[in-house]
Enzyme design. Structure first.
Site, PDB file in Angstrom:
ATOM      1  N   ASN A 287      32.649   5.815  48.215  1.00 17.87           N
ATOM      2  CA  ASN A 287      33.723   5.384  47.327  1.00 17.87           C
ATOM      3  C   ASN A 287      33.151   5.455  45.918  1.00 17.87           C
ATOM      4  OD1 ASN A 287      35.723   4.111  45.924  1.00 17.87           O
ATOM      5  ND2 ASN A 287      35.625   2.173  47.049  1.00 17.87           N
TER       6      ASN A 287
ATOM      7  N   ARG B  35      36.729   8.205  49.746  1.00 20.65           N
ATOM      8  CA  ARG B  35      37.961   7.610  49.261  1.00 20.65           C
ATOM      9  C   ARG B  35      38.412   8.421  48.049  1.00 20.65           C
ATOM     10  NH1 ARG B  35      38.653   1.540  47.342  1.00 20.65           N
ATOM     11  NH2 ARG B  35      40.903   1.524  47.364  1.00 20.65           N
TER      12      ARG B  35
ATOM     13  N   HIS C 196      46.238   1.432  47.177  1.00 18.02           N
ATOM     14  CA  HIS C 196      45.632   0.532  48.172  1.00 18.02           C
ATOM     15  C   HIS C 196      46.049   0.896  49.597  1.00 18.02           C
ATOM     16  CE1 HIS C 196      45.313  -2.643  44.777  1.00 18.02           C
ATOM     17  NE2 HIS C 196      44.118  -2.130  44.983  1.00 18.02           N
TER      18      HIS C 196
ATOM     19  N   ARG D 219      44.485  -6.085  34.061  1.00 16.16           N
ATOM     20  CA  ARG D 219      45.677  -5.241  33.853  1.00 16.16           C
ATOM     21  C   ARG D 219      46.921  -6.121  33.874  1.00 16.16           C
ATOM     22  NH1 ARG D 219      44.452  -1.313  38.821  1.00 16.16           N
ATOM     23  NH2 ARG D 219      42.379  -2.202  38.957  1.00 16.16           N
TER      24      ARG D 219
ATOM     25  N   GLU E 110      38.472  -1.232  54.107  1.00 21.10           N
ATOM     26  CA  GLU E 110      38.857   0.135  53.743  1.00 21.10           C
ATOM     27  C   GLU E 110      37.816   1.148  54.213  1.00 21.10           C
ATOM     28  OE1 GLU E 110      39.364  -1.937  50.059  1.00 21.10           O
ATOM     29  OE2 GLU E 110      40.856  -0.474  49.462  1.00 21.10           O
TER      30      GLU E 110
END
Ligand code: ADP
Length: 394
Positions: A9, A93, A181, A241, A379
């Protein structure tokens, strides 16, 4: 060693990785997890085994590791040394699979070209993701590699959830609501039949609350709507964010404040969210511990938006049977889960305080109309499973 799946990742300043061994019956067992971070500033390689014991902890001179490609070289050498050879397959990923990729695919030169064309859609993440894919392809063209996309799980969204009310040419060009996601949601969906059989086939909102945060509306284990849209900026407020924002604010900043794309990017990705609201931190642990009224306000805002958008996702599904919390905040912050449940009491979400304090898995009270669970996400395991499956289909 020939029975290992390497999961990568990669971002712009860090590369996270895990090694899984493939056992009898195609079972996957996590052996190693680690990361190289501080690339270009304070490079550090930290690797642990499955029990948490440190296997490597090294720092590097930033001059010998100034960019991601040098970091990949160092990491690659460490991994080959540790494994005593190449892995069976490498799973990556990749944040953006565009509008066509609905599942993971084997990497080849054509795929890399195609994914490079998506860089304008995810300029902060896609280049970092593609770096190691390209470098492995160059050096060891026969290494089996698989790209797993964060957008893929959402590609079955109905047209209504895929569009902005904007001209067709923008849609055709790829300005769509992709959702992200996806690997996390897919993993959670795979766990529900066992952990929460009474809702697995129903209408479930899954809240992935980490540094990045979004929610997914799932019907029978498939995504039908998401709070994230064209980029990972939409929907819930996050560490740094803002989440959903009136586009007029961006127009104002450009026209009245003379902000350019780089300044807006800094403001929207790094200087907003819980950090801006609280003035204290982007980390929910620190906000929960802070006596500052603004820290409390930031957390109230977070819970309020989760509750509001749950209403929206429930409307997309025509009702709601279950609610699932996952990722760093969702799995660990009982107080945030309680605040969300409190705001959704009108919808039938009620928690059992003891179960919530234990972090579940089932945390709803016996009289709740909506079953509520905590399901830890994974993940990397999802990527390893996909990678092995694509390898076996070959
Ligand atoms: P990422 O998006 O980087 O994968 P994670 O899913 O690891 O993020 O979530 C990271 C966030 O989870 C941290 O910023 C922190 O706010 C939150 N978090 C982690 N542990 C706890 C905890 N025990 N209590 C509250 N919040 C936590």
């Amino acid at each position: 060693m020939d029975d290992t799946i390497l999961v990568l990742n990669a971002g712009s300043s860090s590369i996270k990785f895990q090694l899984f061994s493939v056992g009898p019956g195609e079972t996957l067992e996590r052996r190693v997890r680690g990361q190289m971070d501080g690339i270009g500033t304070r490079p550090r390689l930290l690797v642990r085994d499955a029990a948490g014991a440190v296997l490597a902890d090294r720092t590097y001179d930033p001059r010998e590791m100034a960019d991601a490609s040098q970091a990949q070289d160092v990491l690659g050498a460490w991994l080959v040394g540790h494994m005593g050879g190449a892995p069976l397959a490498v799973g990556h990923r990749v944040v953006h699979g565009g509008s066509t990729h609905i599942e993971p695919v084997r990497v080849d030169a054509l795929l890399v070209e195609e994914l490079e064309r998506l860089v304008p859609l995810a300029p902060l993440h896609q280049p970092g993701n593609l770096g190691p894919i390209r470098s492995i392809l160059r050096r060891r063209p026969d290494q089996f590699q698989v790209a797993c996309f964060d957008t893929a799980f959402h590609r079955g969204h109905p047209e209504l959830a895929d569009r902005f009310a904007m001209p067709d040419w923008l849609y055709e060009e790829g300005v769509r609501r992709y959702g992200f996601h996806g690997l996390s949601y897919e993993y959670v969906a795979s766990r529900l039949p066992e952990l929460a059989p009474e809702i697995a086939g129903g209408r479930v909102v899954v809240a992935h609350l980490g540094n990045g945060a979004s929610m997914c509306a799932m019907v029978d284990g498939r995504s039908v709507d998401s709070t994230m849209g064209f980029t990972a900026l939409d929907g819930l407020p996050m560490g740094t964010r803002p989440g959903q924002l009136d586009a007029g604010v961006v127009l104002y900043l450009v026209a009245q404040k003379g902000m350019d794309a780089a300044a807006l990017e800094r403001l929207l990705y790094h200087e907003s969210g819980l950090l801006a609201l609280s003035g204290v931190s982007n980390d929910v642990r620190e906000l929960l511990a802070s006596p500052e009224p603004r820290a409390k306000m930031a957390l109230d805002f977070f819970a309020w938006r989760i509750a509001q958008l749950t209403g929206a996702l429930a409307a997309s599904m025509g009702g709601i049977d279950g609610f699932v919390f996952t990722a760093g905040i969702g799995e660990n912050a009982a107080a945030i889960r309680e605040a969300v449940a409190h705001r959704l009491a009108w919808l039938g979400l009620r928690l059992d305080p003891a179960a919530n304090a234990r972090h579940g898995p089932r945390i709803s009270s016996a009289d709740a109309a909506i079953a509520c669970y905590v399901v830890p996400t994974d993940e990397e395991l999802m990527i390893a499973r996909h990678t092995l499956a694509v390898l076996r289909q070959r």
